[in-house]
Design an enzyme around this catalytic site. Sequence first.
Site, PDB file in Angstrom:
ATOM      1  N   ARG A   1      39.118  41.114  73.461  1.00  0.00           N
ATOM      2  CA  ARG A   1      40.242  41.899  72.943  1.00  0.00           C
ATOM      3  C   ARG A   1      40.112  42.056  71.436  1.00  0.00           C
ATOM      4  O   ARG A   1      40.653  41.261  70.658  1.00  0.00           O
ATOM      5  CB  ARG A   1      41.566  41.237  73.324  1.00  0.00           C
ATOM      6  CG  ARG A   1      41.905  41.443  74.795  1.00  0.00           C
ATOM      7  CD  ARG A   1      43.005  40.529  75.248  1.00  0.00           C
ATOM      8  NE  ARG A   1      42.570  39.139  75.182  1.00  0.00           N
ATOM      9  CZ  ARG A   1      43.355  38.081  75.339  1.00  0.00           C
ATOM     10  NH1 ARG A   1      44.633  38.261  75.575  1.00  0.00           N
ATOM     11  NH2 ARG A   1      42.872  36.867  75.269  1.00  0.00           N
TER      12      ARG A   1
ATOM     13  N   ASP B   1      40.440  43.290  67.563  1.00  0.00           N
ATOM     14  CA  ASP B   1      41.603  43.576  66.718  1.00  0.00           C
ATOM     15  C   ASP B   1      41.571  45.006  66.169  1.00  0.00           C
ATOM     16  O   ASP B   1      40.553  45.695  66.261  1.00  0.00           O
ATOM     17  CB  ASP B   1      41.612  42.603  65.532  1.00  0.00           C
ATOM     18  CG  ASP B   1      42.080  41.223  65.950  1.00  0.00           C
ATOM     19  OD1 ASP B   1      43.150  41.113  66.551  1.00  0.00           O
ATOM     20  OD2 ASP B   1      41.332  40.258  65.667  1.00  0.00           O
TER      21      ASP B   1
ATOM     22  N   TYR C   1      28.455  39.329  68.528  1.00  0.00           N
ATOM     23  CA  TYR C   1      29.070  40.178  67.509  1.00  0.00           C
ATOM     24  C   TYR C   1      28.097  40.390  66.347  1.00  0.00           C
ATOM     25  O   TYR C   1      27.287  39.500  66.051  1.00  0.00           O
ATOM     26  CB  TYR C   1      30.334  39.510  66.945  1.00  0.00           C
ATOM     27  CG  TYR C   1      31.551  39.587  67.835  1.00  0.00           C
ATOM     28  CD1 TYR C   1      32.472  40.621  67.683  1.00  0.00           C
ATOM     29  CD2 TYR C   1      31.797  38.635  68.807  1.00  0.00           C
ATOM     30  CE1 TYR C   1      33.606  40.692  68.478  1.00  0.00           C
ATOM     31  CE2 TYR C   1      32.928  38.703  69.622  1.00  0.00           C
ATOM     32  CZ  TYR C   1      33.832  39.734  69.444  1.00  0.00           C
ATOM     33  OH  TYR C   1      34.946  39.815  70.230  1.00  0.00           O
TER      34      TYR C   1
ATOM     35  N   ARG D   1      35.349  36.637  61.945  1.00  0.00           N
ATOM     36  CA  ARG D   1      35.749  37.111  60.621  1.00  0.00           C
ATOM     37  C   ARG D   1      36.033  35.956  59.665  1.00  0.00           C
ATOM     38  O   ARG D   1      35.745  36.041  58.468  1.00  0.00           O
ATOM     39  CB  ARG D   1      36.962  38.036  60.743  1.00  0.00           C
ATOM     40  CG  ARG D   1      36.592  39.378  61.388  1.00  0.00           C
ATOM     41  CD  ARG D   1      37.801  40.131  61.884  1.00  0.00           C
ATOM     42  NE  ARG D   1      38.695  40.502  60.793  1.00  0.00           N
ATOM     43  CZ  ARG D   1      39.889  41.064  60.974  1.00  0.00           C
ATOM     44  NH1 ARG D   1      40.327  41.302  62.211  1.00  0.00           N
ATOM     45  NH2 ARG D   1      40.643  41.374  59.954  1.00  0.00           N
TER      46      ARG D   1
END
Lengths: 259, 259
Positions: free
Chosen positions: A56, A58, A119, A206
């Site tokens: 999910r 952001d 990622y 992040r």
Amino acid sequence: MNFTIQRWAVKIEYDGTGLVGWQRQDNGLSVQQILEEAACKLCNGQFKIASITAGRTDAGVHALGQVAHLDFPAHIPLTAKKIRDGLNYYMKPHAVTILQSGLVDAEWNARFSAIKRKYIYVILNRQSRPALDINHVWHVRKKLNVDAMNEAAQTLLGSHDFTSFRATACQAKSPIRILDKFNVYQIDDKIYFETQARSFLHHQVRNMVGTLKMIGDGYWPIKQAYAILQGRDRKLAGIKAPATGLFLKEITYPDDPFQ
Amino acid sequence: MNFTIQRWAVKIEYDGTGLVGWQRQDNGLSVQQILEEAACKLCNGQFKIASITAGRTDAGVHALGQVAHLDFPAHIPLTAKKIRDGLNYYMKPHAVTILQSGLVDAEWNARFSAIKRKYIYVILNRQSRPALDINHVWHVRKKLNVDAMNEAAQTLLGSHDFTSFRATACQAKSPIRILDKFNVYQIDDKIYFETQARSFLHHQVRNMVGTLKMIGDGYWPIKQAYAILQGRDRKLAGIKAPATGLFLKEITYPDDPFQ
């Protein structure tokens, strides 16, 4: 009305700019809404189609290979090609596109069957602001030490309590994650952070990149990354890197659902 | 008012989407207008600053390393850093950014001193429409034969009359050009066409790529590229590839003006 369902997996590329993220929200347009509304149109508007995703993302985060599954009524004649091309037709003009689709078992789950998530985070490391990559990078002017960031990244590998890199709103039951890979390398004026785990905590990528950046610009020594990890306190870590530079690259399953 | 001038070279990145191209036009915003208006503001609006560029890109064409020169009044205190950062400040929020700048001799000319120009053309070769690369690729669904296109590209190398690949509106005196390099290769679902010459005719790169694409999709045999070249007739060649996929990559000078 009772009917049997057919579960379809889809691989999705999207530009997160201007979207509220994967999940439906009241305050704006989400990837989920775009996808589910297109799926409904593919059924002539007769059925609401729900989707479950592997990650999910952001608001503002992009995807090169997001995966989701959708349950369609089995009596609607669908093929992998029809799912891909039909959803792409109805999702126009949004910057969301289905790359592949495949029929899966009813037990297969885009979220729970996933065994690896990868990622990529991109920093544009130069003085001049971006022109071609606006919204697709984190623009950092100060020259970063890539070797130092890569060395620090390696100290985070393995099984750890990642509380220090976890969003306060994170809903995961356990803060333990196993980081398989975290490579930092530079090509021209871009620095890439490539990381892989079975799953990540909310904002973990992040927050880790934000901490590495503070090592790269000399604010912290290399060993600070591991010290922060061991401190198990979100307040110890660096800033959260902006959403614009993050790309969900790839989801891996025991068997490729798109073969 | 008489004053001596200082000539500055600038290296520019831009996203051509929504712009009318390099050159000033009445019907829309150009890179030249954005740059020259920023230069004027850098002089407190007291002087009109004219620019000359190495390659007058068309509407929608992008640049990774365009070069231009600007003549500033010599009494205005400027440095390479001030030119770069000042122009970038005043060009906001347009997708145009100065990467480097350097003081050059008054005889130096961004257009006439250039000895090599390099372009990259990008085709996204897959079924699904682009999400992350909208406006930065030519989307071609049919699977293209990269080896065939690369083989055909090699037959265009050397000194030739490129009339068949020249826009009818091309203002160059001679249709003779020397093509140094034309490599076609694939990375993931993108096909890159990398080409270099001292200079190109108007639309030459896009017309050559359009012809190669028709070889890549099997419409024409490999030898058709050379036959079209020898025919010296624009009507023989393939379609003009769209502007969206074209990037002016690099301009080379005898001495690097940005050192």
